[in-house]
Design a protein around this motif. Structure first.
Motif, PDB file in Angstrom:
ATOM      1  N   THR A 139       1.452  -3.417   0.180  1.00  0.00           N
ATOM      2  CA  THR A 139       0.931  -2.921  -0.938  1.00  0.00           C
ATOM      3  C   THR A 139       2.326  -2.777  -1.874  1.00  0.00           C
ATOM      4  OG1 THR A 139       1.248  -0.492  -0.303  1.00  0.00           O
ATOM      5  CG2 THR A 139      -0.864  -1.630  -0.169  1.00  0.00           C
ATOM      6  N   LYS A 140       1.880  -2.429  -3.442  1.00  0.00           N
ATOM      7  CA  LYS A 140       3.305  -2.110  -4.217  1.00  0.00           C
ATOM      8  C   LYS A 140       3.411  -0.696  -3.889  1.00  0.00           C
ATOM      9  CE  LYS A 140       1.665  -4.927  -8.021  1.00  0.00           C
ATOM     10  NZ  LYS A 140       1.258  -5.191  -9.366  1.00  0.00           N
ATOM     11  N   PRO A 141       4.856  -0.230  -4.296  1.00  0.00           N
ATOM     12  CA  PRO A 141       5.271   1.210  -4.153  1.00  0.00           C
ATOM     13  C   PRO A 141       4.299   2.193  -4.747  1.00  0.00           C
ATOM     14  CG  PRO A 141       7.122  -0.288  -4.629  1.00  0.00           C
ATOM     15  CD  PRO A 141       5.854  -1.146  -4.891  1.00  0.00           C
ATOM     16  N   ALA A 142       3.974   3.211  -4.244  1.00  0.00           N
ATOM     17  CA  ALA A 142       2.921   4.246  -4.880  1.00  0.00           C
ATOM     18  C   ALA A 142       3.866   5.092  -6.013  1.00  0.00           C
ATOM     19  CB  ALA A 142       2.419   4.948  -3.994  1.00  0.00           C
ATOM     20  N   ASN A 143       4.998   5.242  -5.729  1.00  0.00           N
ATOM     21  CA  ASN A 143       5.747   5.950  -6.710  1.00  0.00           C
ATOM     22  C   ASN A 143       7.292   5.631  -6.893  1.00  0.00           C
ATOM     23  OD1 ASN A 143       7.079   7.407  -4.679  1.00  0.00           O
ATOM     24  ND2 ASN A 143       5.090   8.530  -4.212  1.00  0.00           N
ATOM     25  N   PHE A 144       8.095   6.307  -7.644  1.00  0.00           N
ATOM     26  CA  PHE A 144       9.439   5.889  -7.882  1.00  0.00           C
ATOM     27  C   PHE A 144      10.006   6.186  -6.488  1.00  0.00           C
ATOM     28  CE2 PHE A 144      13.434   7.271 -10.344  1.00  0.00           C
ATOM     29  CZ  PHE A 144      14.146   5.889  -9.966  1.00  0.00           C
ATOM     30  N   ASP A 145       9.860   7.053  -5.981  1.00  0.00           N
ATOM     31  CA  ASP A 145      10.600   7.391  -4.737  1.00  0.00           C
ATOM     32  C   ASP A 145      10.257   6.223  -3.549  1.00  0.00           C
ATOM     33  OD1 ASP A 145      12.072   9.792  -3.154  1.00  0.00           O
ATOM     34  OD2 ASP A 145      10.637   8.962  -1.750  1.00  0.00           O
ATOM     35  N   GLU A 146       9.101   5.797  -3.653  1.00  0.00           N
ATOM     36  CA  GLU A 146       8.952   4.720  -2.544  1.00  0.00           C
ATOM     37  C   GLU A 146       9.482   3.418  -3.016  1.00  0.00           C
ATOM     38  OE1 GLU A 146       5.193   3.787  -1.464  1.00  0.00           O
ATOM     39  OE2 GLU A 146       4.280   5.534  -0.691  1.00  0.00           O
ATOM     40  N   TRP A 147       9.738   3.135  -4.365  1.00  0.00           N
ATOM     41  CA  TRP A 147      10.387   2.246  -4.744  1.00  0.00           C
ATOM     42  C   TRP A 147      11.930   2.102  -4.613  1.00  0.00           C
ATOM     43  CZ3 TRP A 147      14.604   1.324  -8.055  1.00  0.00           C
ATOM     44  CH2 TRP A 147      14.882   0.082  -8.689  1.00  0.00           C
ATOM     45  N   ILE A 148      12.522   3.220  -4.721  1.00  0.00           N
ATOM     46  CA  ILE A 148      13.769   3.599  -4.267  1.00  0.00           C
ATOM     47  C   ILE A 148      13.972   3.357  -2.792  1.00  0.00           C
ATOM     48  CG2 ILE A 148      15.703   5.153  -3.843  1.00  0.00           C
ATOM     49  CD1 ILE A 148      14.602   6.413  -6.173  1.00  0.00           C
ATOM     50  N   GLU A 179       6.669   1.720 -12.661  1.00  0.00           N
ATOM     51  CA  GLU A 179       6.196   0.649 -13.553  1.00  0.00           C
ATOM     52  C   GLU A 179       7.295   0.698 -14.757  1.00  0.00           C
ATOM     53  OE1 GLU A 179       3.813   2.346 -12.127  1.00  0.00           O
ATOM     54  OE2 GLU A 179       2.580   1.097 -10.907  1.00  0.00           O
ATOM     55  N   TRP A 180       7.654   1.712 -15.039  1.00  0.00           N
ATOM     56  CA  TRP A 180       8.581   1.932 -16.258  1.00  0.00           C
ATOM     57  C   TRP A 180       9.951   1.280 -16.093  1.00  0.00           C
ATOM     58  CZ3 TRP A 180      13.191   4.731 -15.671  1.00  0.00           C
ATOM     59  CH2 TRP A 180      13.398   5.457 -14.480  1.00  0.00           C
ATOM     60  N   LEU A 181      10.439   0.818 -14.704  1.00  0.00           N
ATOM     61  CA  LEU A 181      11.778   0.756 -14.526  1.00  0.00           C
ATOM     62  C   LEU A 181      12.215  -0.449 -15.583  1.00  0.00           C
ATOM     63  CD1 LEU A 181      11.698   1.239 -10.812  1.00  0.00           C
ATOM     64  CD2 LEU A 181      12.751   2.542 -12.301  1.00  0.00           C
ATOM     65  N   GLY A 182      11.686  -1.808 -15.325  1.00  0.00           N
ATOM     66  CA  GLY A 182      12.272  -2.796 -16.024  1.00  0.00           C
ATOM     67  C   GLY A 182      13.793  -3.042 -15.834  1.00  0.00           C
ATOM     68  N   GLU A 183      14.591  -2.924 -16.809  1.00  0.00           N
ATOM     69  CA  GLU A 183      15.953  -3.162 -16.726  1.00  0.00           C
ATOM     70  C   GLU A 183      16.681  -1.840 -16.490  1.00  0.00           C
ATOM     71  OE1 GLU A 183      16.909  -5.476 -20.495  1.00  0.00           O
ATOM     72  OE2 GLU A 183      17.479  -7.057 -19.295  1.00  0.00           O
ATOM     73  N   ARG A 184      16.103  -0.720 -16.523  1.00  0.00           N
ATOM     74  CA  ARG A 184      16.771   0.394 -16.514  1.00  0.00           C
ATOM     75  C   ARG A 184      17.373   1.054 -15.379  1.00  0.00           C
ATOM     76  NH1 ARG A 184      15.849   3.696 -21.092  1.00  0.00           N
ATOM     77  NH2 ARG A 184      14.467   2.938 -22.755  1.00  0.00           N
ATOM     78  N   VAL A 185      17.069   0.398 -14.087  1.00  0.00           N
ATOM     79  CA  VAL A 185      17.604   0.787 -13.136  1.00  0.00           C
ATOM     80  C   VAL A 185      18.078  -0.498 -12.311  1.00  0.00           C
ATOM     81  CG1 VAL A 185      17.352   1.927 -10.615  1.00  0.00           C
ATOM     82  CG2 VAL A 185      16.444   2.720 -12.667  1.00  0.00           C
ATOM     83  N   ALA A 186      19.246  -0.516 -11.793  1.00  0.00           N
ATOM     84  CA  ALA A 186      19.620  -1.851 -11.087  1.00  0.00           C
ATOM     85  C   ALA A 186      19.168  -1.960  -9.732  1.00  0.00           C
ATOM     86  CB  ALA A 186      21.197  -2.149 -11.187  1.00  0.00           C
ATOM     87  N   THR A 187      18.711  -3.203  -9.207  1.00  0.00           N
ATOM     88  CA  THR A 187      18.240  -3.463  -8.014  1.00  0.00           C
ATOM     89  C   THR A 187      19.399  -3.831  -6.827  1.00  0.00           C
ATOM     90  OG1 THR A 187      17.765  -5.496  -8.354  1.00  0.00           O
ATOM     91  CG2 THR A 187      15.755  -4.168  -8.713  1.00  0.00           C
ATOM     92  N   VAL A 188      19.109  -4.198  -5.823  1.00  0.00           N
ATOM     93  CA  VAL A 188      20.190  -4.242  -5.049  1.00  0.00           C
ATOM     94  C   VAL A 188      20.235  -5.778  -4.610  1.00  0.00           C
ATOM     95  CG1 VAL A 188      21.304  -3.936  -2.724  1.00  0.00           C
ATOM     96  CG2 VAL A 188      20.629  -1.975  -4.272  1.00  0.00           C
TER      97      VAL A 188
END
Length: 514
Positions: A139-148, A179-188
């Protein structure tokens, strides 16, 4: 004026920040005469205004810099204050994270080579585990914390991402969507990360704002006062009498602080959506929107800035109340008083009194701090003595925090203090936000109300100055012609520069300016 004594106008624009000015500019370009822009402030700017202290230090309402996705935006602001090096400084972003008593280049997740070895190991192991776990996730991350956790793992999450983001948003990462992240937070990129650690490389080039512009004079606010000057004076009204106190959505009437009323055919509102919904009888929708307040604190200091080319800096730890500090004097020489200006020392860098201070000349430099506030993260606003005056405790805490993080020294002479609280600081991308917006914005539109802007449409992902202006421009086109609103409805498209170059060369300011 109508027979009832109520003023009537075709299109009424509330708010002279970037969105309201964008809407007014576009309406004016199309040649419409029946419109009006109102704002309760004394001049244009909204949340992008600039204040000046009695001593002559300038402070923006947060870390605003100019980097753009839109040709229209670029042309308009150049028309407002001029183009080239006669009007602008062009600066390279030099940003760091202060953590573990050292500077780590931004973005943090690309630069863990600067950390102690045990933290490097924890972060690398976390990223590796996250990469494996994410590859098998169903599944997709349920929230920002799961995405991190899926992108960066436990090490980076606990060391930086969780504490820092709570300091920014004043809400936990578990309560935010991703869903808001886009270019605003660098991935790894794990290969890049490991390579940086092995060769001890600083890797700070990421992001859309790696190079930015800033006005030579007047701070960010000068841009928007310049845009306002391009518009007819008789179509703009400023001052507290023009503050909105209520809206009758059925009669299409806006009530003003001076007791007068304006009836409109179409209303473009940049008022906070939560307030608009309360005024129009939708309290439950209003309660579904989450935000934080912002405290902007500034200090002016005598001497030479010791921080070189540093621009803005991040602070995830609890040794200071602020999450970000901007070396505001670096952006433009005129953000501080002239070197020969003689000022008294108000207090020293350890917040102690400067007894018997005499007015002396500069040079001067300045720091601007940002502190978030919510019910989950209160801010101490008790008034205390500082620098010969009364200031909120958070101002003193910022001075001590600057000392703790080595931004200033205990003997530095602070010659100016500044504090302003913004009730609406950040619109939170909360878990329930999109559900509210999906219902509330179309419902308001049915009542001839277009709610747009940083807080008017509550989409942080399109809340930069260029986005905010274009929310107004595209809204005006929608009001007049039913045109699509790309920025409002498709943030992930407009936030990719190459997309804009391919599909959105028009409208441009110069092509349609009359």
């Amino acid at each position: 004026m109508g027979s009832s004594g109520v003023e009537k106008v075709g299109v009424l624009v509330i708010g002279a920040g970037p969105t309201g000015l964008g809407a007014a500019t576009r309406i004016n370009q199309h040649g419409l005469k029946d419109w009006l822009l109102i704002d309760q402030a004394d001049e244009a700017g909204g949340l992008a205004c600039t204040d000046i202290t009695p001593e002559g230090f300038l402070f923006d309402m947060g870390g605003h810099v100019i980097f753009s996705h839109y040709l229209y935006f670029d042309q308009l602001i150049d028309a407002a204050i001029g183009s080239g090096d006669k009007a602008w400084n062009t600066l390279e972003r030099v940003s760091y994270v202060w953590i573990k008593d050292r500077w780590v280049a931004y973005p943090f997740q690309n630069n863990i080579s600067a950390l102690p070895k045990e933290d490097q190991i924890t972060c690398i192991n976390g990223v590796a585990d996250a990469k494996v776990a994410n590859a098998t996730a169903q599944t997709k991350p349920a929230n920002f914390d799961e995405w991190i956790m899926r992108v960066m793992g436990t090490g980076v999450a606990d060391l930086f991402m969780r504490p820092y983001n709570f300091k920014v948003w004043a809400h936990p990462t578990t309560a935010m969507q991703c869903e808001w992240l886009g270019e605003r937070v660098a991935t790894v990129d794990i290969k890049r990360l490991v390579n940086n650690v092995i060769v001890n490389k600083e890797d700070a080039s990421w992001g859309p704002n790696a190079v930015f512009r800033f006005p030579l004079e007047g701070g960010t606010g000068a841009i928007w006062k310049g845009v306002a000057k391009l518009l007819p004076k008789d179509k703009q009204r400023y001052g507290k009498d023009n503050g909105v106190t209520g809206i009758d959505k059925d009669k299409k009437i806006v009530k003003l602080a001076n007791g007068r009323s304006i009836q409109y055919d179409a209303l473009i509102s940049t008022l906070p959506l939560d307030i608009m919904l309360t005024w129009t009888g939708q309290d439950e929708w209003s309660k579904g929107l989450t935000r934080s307040s912002s405290h902007i604190i500034g200090i002016g200091i005598r001497g030479q800035c010791p921080h070189g080319l540093k621009c803005w800096l991040y602070f995830p730890e609890d040794n200071c109340p602020f999450y970000r500090t901007t070396v505001f004097s670096h952006y433009a020489d005129k953000n501080t008083p002239a070197p020969d200006a003689k000022l008294k020392t108000l207090c020293l860098g350890d917040a102690s009194d400067a007894k018997g201070s005499q007015a002396e000349a500069g040079p001067y430099w300045s720091l601007m701090f940002e502190v978030s506030e919510s019910t989950e993260k209160p801010v101490n606003q008790k008034m205390v003595d500082l620098g010969g005056g009364k200031w909120a405790e958070v101002v003193k805490e910022c001075v001590i925090g600057a000392l703790n993080t080595k931004m200033i020294s205990k003997d530095d002479q602070i010659v100016s203090l500044y504090h302003r609280r913004l009730e609406h600081g950040y619109p939170t991308p909360s878990l329930g936000r999109d559900g509210v917006l999906a219902e509330a914005l179309p419902w308001l539109r049915q009542h001839n109300i277009w709610s747009r802007g940083r807080f008017g449409s509550y989409k942080y992902e399109v809340g930069n100055q260029d986005h905010s202006l274009m929310l107004g421009v595209e809204c005006a086109d929608n009001v007049l012609f039913g045109a699509k609103e790309l920025t409002l409805n498709h943030p992930n498209i407009v936030n990719v520069k190459k997309n804009m170059e391919l599909i959105y060369s028009e409208p441009t300011f110069l092509a349609s300016h009359k």
